[in-house]
Structure formats: structure tokens, C-alpha cells
Design a protein around this motif. Structure first.
Motif, PDB file in Angstrom:
ATOM      1  N   PRO A  65     -18.939  21.262   1.394  1.00  0.00           N
ATOM      2  CA  PRO A  65     -17.600  21.669   0.474  1.00  0.00           C
ATOM      3  C   PRO A  65     -16.885  20.449  -0.117  1.00  0.00           C
ATOM      4  N   GLU A  66     -16.313  20.769  -1.391  1.00  0.00           N
ATOM      5  CA  GLU A  66     -15.452  19.761  -2.079  1.00  0.00           C
ATOM      6  C   GLU A  66     -14.236  19.412  -1.303  1.00  0.00           C
ATOM      7  N   PHE A  67     -13.993  18.053  -1.367  1.00  0.00           N
ATOM      8  CA  PHE A  67     -12.780  17.674  -0.754  1.00  0.00           C
ATOM      9  C   PHE A  67     -11.681  17.448  -1.674  1.00  0.00           C
ATOM     10  N   VAL A  68     -10.567  17.827  -1.329  1.00  0.00           N
ATOM     11  CA  VAL A  68      -9.582  17.863  -2.326  1.00  0.00           C
ATOM     12  C   VAL A  68      -8.349  17.046  -1.503  1.00  0.00           C
ATOM     13  N   ALA A  69      -7.868  15.805  -2.072  1.00  0.00           N
ATOM     14  CA  ALA A  69      -7.178  14.952  -1.360  1.00  0.00           C
ATOM     15  C   ALA A  69      -5.606  15.322  -1.783  1.00  0.00           C
ATOM     16  N   GLY A  70      -4.882  15.407  -0.664  1.00  0.00           N
ATOM     17  CA  GLY A  70      -3.697  15.912  -0.865  1.00  0.00           C
ATOM     18  C   GLY A  70      -2.640  14.748  -1.402  1.00  0.00           C
ATOM     19  N   GLU A  71      -1.253  15.153  -1.285  1.00  0.00           N
ATOM     20  CA  GLU A  71      -0.506  14.003  -1.768  1.00  0.00           C
ATOM     21  C   GLU A  71      -0.237  12.723  -0.435  1.00  0.00           C
ATOM     22  N   ASN A  72      -0.160  11.710  -1.158  1.00  0.00           N
ATOM     23  CA  ASN A  72       0.038  10.381   0.023  1.00  0.00           C
ATOM     24  C   ASN A  72       1.198   9.642  -0.402  1.00  0.00           C
ATOM     25  N   ARG A  73       2.341  10.196  -0.304  1.00  0.00           N
ATOM     26  CA  ARG A  73       3.627   9.642  -0.680  1.00  0.00           C
ATOM     27  C   ARG A  73       4.160   8.728   0.451  1.00  0.00           C
ATOM     28  N   PRO A  74       4.565   7.548   0.046  1.00  0.00           N
ATOM     29  CA  PRO A  74       4.989   6.432   0.980  1.00  0.00           C
ATOM     30  C   PRO A  74       6.390   6.739   1.326  1.00  0.00           C
ATOM     31  N   GLU A  75       6.652   6.385   2.523  1.00  0.00           N
ATOM     32  CA  GLU A  75       8.197   6.410   2.689  1.00  0.00           C
ATOM     33  C   GLU A  75       8.795   4.918   2.317  1.00  0.00           C
ATOM     34  N   VAL A  76       9.604   4.892   1.489  1.00  0.00           N
ATOM     35  CA  VAL A  76      10.056   3.657   1.039  1.00  0.00           C
ATOM     36  C   VAL A  76      11.471   3.143   1.930  1.00  0.00           C
ATOM     37  N   VAL A  77      11.322   2.039   2.470  1.00  0.00           N
ATOM     38  CA  VAL A  77      12.161   1.623   3.382  1.00  0.00           C
ATOM     39  C   VAL A  77      12.660   0.198   2.883  1.00  0.00           C
ATOM     40  N   PRO A  78      13.917   0.034   2.337  1.00  0.00           N
ATOM     41  CA  PRO A  78      14.352  -1.067   1.772  1.00  0.00           C
ATOM     42  C   PRO A  78      14.530  -2.107   3.094  1.00  0.00           C
ATOM     43  N   PHE A  79      14.520  -3.487   2.691  1.00  0.00           N
ATOM     44  CA  PHE A  79      14.752  -4.518   3.654  1.00  0.00           C
ATOM     45  C   PHE A  79      16.389  -4.362   4.044  1.00  0.00           C
ATOM     46  N   ASP A  80      16.698  -4.393   5.278  1.00  0.00           N
ATOM     47  CA  ASP A  80      18.090  -4.475   5.664  1.00  0.00           C
ATOM     48  C   ASP A  80      18.280  -5.886   5.756  1.00  0.00           C
ATOM     49  N   ARG A  81      19.638  -6.321   6.164  1.00  0.00           N
ATOM     50  CA  ARG A  81      20.167  -7.461   5.973  1.00  0.00           C
ATOM     51  C   ARG A  81      19.482  -8.786   6.882  1.00  0.00           C
ATOM     52  N   VAL A  82      19.073  -8.284   7.979  1.00  0.00           N
ATOM     53  CA  VAL A  82      18.313  -9.246   8.844  1.00  0.00           C
ATOM     54  C   VAL A  82      16.883  -9.461   8.362  1.00  0.00           C
ATOM     55  N   ARG A  83      16.149  -8.110   7.771  1.00  0.00           N
ATOM     56  CA  ARG A  83      14.760  -8.355   7.424  1.00  0.00           C
ATOM     57  C   ARG A  83      14.764  -9.339   6.152  1.00  0.00           C
ATOM     58  N   LYS A  84      15.780  -9.352   5.306  1.00  0.00           N
ATOM     59  CA  LYS A  84      15.953 -10.027   4.207  1.00  0.00           C
ATOM     60  C   LYS A  84      16.155 -11.693   4.563  1.00  0.00           C
ATOM     61  N   VAL A  85      16.809 -11.902   5.413  1.00  0.00           N
ATOM     62  CA  VAL A  85      16.968 -13.429   5.831  1.00  0.00           C
ATOM     63  C   VAL A  85      15.702 -13.889   6.651  1.00  0.00           C
ATOM     64  N   VAL A  86      15.038 -13.013   7.515  1.00  0.00           N
ATOM     65  CA  VAL A  86      13.779 -13.229   8.311  1.00  0.00           C
ATOM     66  C   VAL A  86      12.608 -13.499   7.251  1.00  0.00           C
ATOM     67  N   ALA A  87      12.576 -12.538   6.277  1.00  0.00           N
ATOM     68  CA  ALA A  87      11.568 -12.949   5.081  1.00  0.00           C
ATOM     69  C   ALA A  87      11.723 -14.178   4.522  1.00  0.00           C
ATOM     70  N   GLN A  88      12.901 -14.439   3.957  1.00  0.00           N
ATOM     71  CA  GLN A  88      13.467 -15.601   3.208  1.00  0.00           C
ATOM     72  C   GLN A  88      12.968 -17.059   3.973  1.00  0.00           C
ATOM     73  N   ARG A  89      13.361 -16.967   5.371  1.00  0.00           N
ATOM     74  CA  ARG A  89      13.503 -18.013   6.004  1.00  0.00           C
ATOM     75  C   ARG A  89      11.875 -18.101   6.394  1.00  0.00           C
ATOM     76  N   LEU A  90      11.127 -17.170   6.851  1.00  0.00           N
ATOM     77  CA  LEU A  90       9.756 -17.443   7.112  1.00  0.00           C
ATOM     78  C   LEU A  90       8.879 -17.958   6.118  1.00  0.00           C
ATOM     79  N   THR A  91       9.177 -17.213   4.939  1.00  0.00           N
ATOM     80  CA  THR A  91       8.476 -17.739   3.592  1.00  0.00           C
ATOM     81  C   THR A  91       8.654 -19.061   3.386  1.00  0.00           C
TER      82      THR A  91
END
Length: 484
Positions: A251-277
Motif C-alpha cells: 500500500p502507498e504510504f501517505v505522510a501526515g503533517e509533522n509540525r514542530p512545537e516552537v518553544v522560544p528560549f526563556d531568560r534562563v535558557r538564553k543566558v545558559v546558551a550564551q555562557r556555554l557557547t
């Protein structure tokens, strides 16, 4: 003499540039006393309670709770030590200017309003494509929004659709399959074979394939024994099949939608990302690895918890052992500030904790001087505060070394990123039963823990790091020395 006082965004630590009013504990018009909690302020990693340093009345709250980030020095509220008029309060707010050189100078809400670049005029919207007429479907069955939309647009009866999602939920792919419909094979009975082909030397399968495709075996040269026509000879003449909806097979496979959940960086994640980078890019990391037998330490832990009435974890013992090793090797117990190395006589050990605000590293101070039960109480206090989001700057500031343990998740070993300005961090893996050779040449099993020391090569040499790990291993394998 009574006066009007400005309450501004405080600055805790050299890296703090902004904060958020999480909640006001006083209201406009309310009089507070010295020592009373005024508000909760969130920074990148902590939530601090701000206590009043004098007695006054809240005359104006400029920035409400949860209103967003404000720079250091921004006007948050106006307090009155006397009984000034509303006009005087308004004039004070209008004339307020942040301290000279403050971050909020010219940007605070109490002074000049924050300016934003004018937004460009939106481009003329393209004419929308005409929508298909939708037939409303009322159903109590679980169905995804996209599947329901497609069923309404195409007029699909969902009553006969068997949902393949969780709990029988109808998915977009289920509706697409229903639109394609099912294909039933058309049985025609036996395949007629031409009489002339029966006279040709060919295998039964070759005859059947030729009859199915309407091919004549007359004149075909076989490649089998005595010129017998084989399946391969006939298949060489069969044209490549064309895909069709009615073809029986996979049978033919029909792919459904694969929409991502967009989660923006919060303040802590921004600081952690900046400092670790920044740390990974700027600090010359190198790594030293070693494992140690932990059977003696595990046995000692059980006994000590009973004798001392504590609940010290294996990680508490590793913190204690690391602190004592650091005291013996001050070349590793360092911070790096510009072109200077700061060596410390006592070990202030930062422990990596996963909190709702992200990764935080509260500090167990002078852990080399503490008993194991005292370390257990202190780490429990810091972990509880971290998970409640109530760590203060005093809890976070000034560590000389870090311990990050992922062993409880079954991680065998990993490389941790140095937490500047510290010079090293110890990554602790899982305690695993492993075969080892005994003194008499036999094989036995023992519990071993792997350690990886990430080192800043600007301040710590390889030999110094290796000697620290050697001392740490000795303390882990002979834990009675931790009481010395």
C-alpha cells in the motif's frame, strides 16, 4: 526630613543587566516597615526577595508584576517617607533619571520611554485562494483538527473510518486512505495459453508469464538447457510496470503533517546558551579520564548514614572527596579572571542542578571542612531551593570548582563544559558492575564509577589535573580517609 524615594531595578552580580518583577508583595497606598518583603525579582537564574531598608508608603507602582524585563536602574516604584501630594509624585516620576552610567539611562519606564523603531507598513496581502465548501461534521469521536477539516472539505463519511491514532483517534492519514478507497482484485480464472506456445520448449512458469503479458513464445530463443525458454527469457521482454491506484501490492504510504512545537528560549535558557557557547569557544578545554572502584565507598555510605542519622547520597560523598582533593591541589582549585589566576585555600564546590528555570549551579561553601552529614544537609537545602526557583545570588556566586553528575540517568561518561570563571569541572558517570582481574589472576566483578575532568589549559596543566584525579581516586577507594 521626609522625602520621596525611587525604587529601581537592583544589580546583583557583575553579569546582571536586567530583571523582572515577578510579584509585588505590597500595594499602592500601603505603608511598609523596615525588613518587610516588598517584591520578588527574577533574574536570569534566581528569584530574590527584596526587603525594605526603611519605612515608607507605596505611592506609585510603575512596573507591575510580570510586566516583562526591565534594565538595571529602571524605575519600578515610588515610595514616600512623608505625605507628599500626587502632583509632587507625578513631577518626581517625570523628572526621574537613572544613575549616571546606569544601564537603564534613557531607557527606563520611569524616565524617557523606551523607543522602538517604526514598524514598516505591511505589504499588500495577496488575494487568498478560494476555500472549498465545507460540510459541517458533528461527531463525538476523537479526530485531529486537520483530519476533520479534510473530511468536511471532501465530504468523507467518518463513520466507517477506523482511527489509527492513540485511543482510536482519527488522523489525517486515515482520512486520506478513506479518500483513496479500497481496491479489490479482479479474478479471471486460469490464463489461456496459445496452442502454438505449447509446442515450444519452455518452463511452465515462463509459459504463464508470457500468457499473463500477452507475449508469444514463437521465435524466442531460450537460454536454458537444449534451448529451453526460462522465466528470465520472458521477463526480459516484459515492459516495466506502471504504477496505478488499483495495483495489488504494497500500500502507498501517505505522510501526515509533522509540525514542530516552537518553544522560544526563556531568560534562563538564553543566558545558559550564551555562557556555554562562550565558554566552549573561548576556553581551551582538555579532558582527563579515570575510573575508581566504589564498593568500599558504597558500603561506608550505608554505615555512615546509620551512625550519623543522615541521608547522604553517593554524589555527596563525591563532593566531599573532590573538595578534599582540591584542598591538597590548589592549582586546580582556581578561578581565571583576565590575565590573573585566583587560587583558593578552601573548596567552594558548585553542584549542577536541573531546575524548572534550567541548569543552575548553587555552591557548597568550604566543603573540604564540612562533615559528610553537613554536606548532605546543605546540598538538600540548595536542591530544594533550586527546584522551588528561590535560589539567591549568595547561593550561586563564587564557586571554585563544579561537579556534574548524570550517573543517576545511566550515563556511563560524558564531557562537561567548564563554568567560567572556574578552571575545571568534574563529570561523574554511572556506578556500573564491571569485571576486573584480581591479585591472584582470577576475574571478579566490582562497582566502578568513571570520572572525566574538563580543564582550562590556560590555568591548569595536564600534570596538575592528573595528580588531582589520582588523589580523588584514592579517596573514593579508601573512603575512611574522608574522615581524617
Amino acid at each position: 526630613m521626609s522625602r520621596i524615594r525611587a525604587f529601581t531595578m537592583p544589580k546583583w552580580g557583575i553579569e546582571m543587566t536586567e530583571g523582572t518583577i515577578a510579584e509585588w508583595m505590597v500595594k499602592e497606598g500601603e505603608t511598609f516597615k523596615r525588613g518587610q518583603t516588598l517584591c520578588l525579582i527574577e533574574t536570569a537564574k534566581i528569584t530574590n526577595e527584596v526587603e525594605a531598608e526603611y519605612e515608607a508608603t507605596v505611592r506609585r507602582i510603575i512596573v507591575g508584576g510580570g510586566a516583562g524585563e526591565e534594565p538595571v536602574g529602571a524605575l519600578l516604584a515610588v515610595f514616600d517617607e512623608g505625605s507628599h501630594s500626587d502632583a509632587e509624585i507625578d513631577a518626581f516620576v517625570a523628572d526621574f533619571k537613572p544613575a549616571e552610567g546606569g544601564i537603564a539611562q534613557g531607557a527606563g519606564k520611569g524616565g524617557a520611554e523606551k523607543t522602538k523603531a517604526p514598524e514598516p507598513a505591511p505589504a499588500a496581502a495577496a488575494a487568498p485562494a478560494p476555500e472549498k465548501q465545507r460540510i459541517k461534521i458533528d461527531t463525538n469521536r476523537p479526530i485531529s483538527p486537520e483530519a476533520l477539516r479534510l473530511a468536511e472539505e471532501e465530504g468523507v463519511d467518518i463513520a466507517g473510518i477506523e482511527g489509527s491514532g492513540r485511543g482510536g483517534r482519527i488522523t489525517h492519514q486515515d482520512v486520506v486512505k478513506a479518500l483513496r478507497g479500497t481496491s479489490a482484485p479482479s479474478l479471471k480464472g486460469t490464463v489461456p495459453v496459445e496452442a502454438d506456445d505449447l509446442k515450444v520448449l519452455a518452463s511452465p512458469l515462463a509459459r504463464r508469464i508470457a500468457a499473463l503479458h500477452g507475449l508469444s513464445l514463437q521465435g524466442l530463443t531460450g537460454t536454458g538447457p537444449r534451448g529451453r525458454i526460462s522465466k528470465a527469457d520472458v521477463l526480459a521482454l516484459v515492459p516495466a510496470p506502471k504504477a496505478s491506484p488499483g495495483t495489488i501490492g504494497t500500500p502507498e504510504f501517505v505522510a501526515g503533517e509533522n509540525r514542530p512545537e516552537v518553544v522560544p528560549f526563556d531568560r534562563v535558557r538564553k543566558v545558559v546558551a550564551q555562557r556555554l557557547t562562550q565558554a566552549k569557544q573561548e576556553l581551551p578545554h582538555f579532558y582527563l579520564r579515570m575510573s575508581a572502584s566504589a564498593d568500599a565507598l558504597i558500603a561506608m555510605r550505608k554505615t555512615a548514614n546509620v551512625v550519623l542519622g543522615s541521608k547522604a547520597s553517593v554524589n555527596d560523598w563525591i563532593v566531599k572527596a573532590s573538595a578534599m582533593a582540591l584542598a591538597k591541589h590548589p592549582d586546580v582549585n582556581v578561578q581565571v579572571h583576565g590575565q590573573e589566576i585566583h587560587r583558593f585555600p578552601h573548596a567552594d564546590v558548585s553542584i549542577a542542578v536541573a531546575s524548572p528555570k534550567g541548569l543552575v549551579t548553587p555552591v557548597v561553601r568550604q566543603a573540604n571542612l564540612m562533615r559528610i552529614d553537613q554536606i548532605a544537609v546543605e546540598t538538600r537545602r540548595l536542591i530544594d531551593k533550586a527546584q522551588a526557583g528561590k535560589l539567591s545570588m549568595d547561593d550561586m556566586d563564587g564557586g571554585t570548582f563544579s561537579v556534574s553528575n548524570l550517573g543517576m540517568f545511566g550515563i556511563e561518561n560524558f564531557d562537561a563544559i567548564i563554568n567560567p570563571p572556574q578552571g575545571a569541572i568534574l563529570a561523574v558517570g554511572a556506578a556500573l558492575r564491571q569485571p576486573v582481574e584480581t591479585d591472584d589472576g582470577d576475574v571478579a566483578f566490582e562497582t566502578r564509577i568513571s570520572f572525566t575532568l574538563s580543564v582550562d589549559h590556560r590555568a591548569i596543566d595536564g600534570a596538575a589535573g592528573a595528580q588531582f584525579l589520582q588523589t580523588l581516586k584514592g579517596l573514593i577507594e579508601a573512603p575512611e580517609d574522608l574522615f581524617g
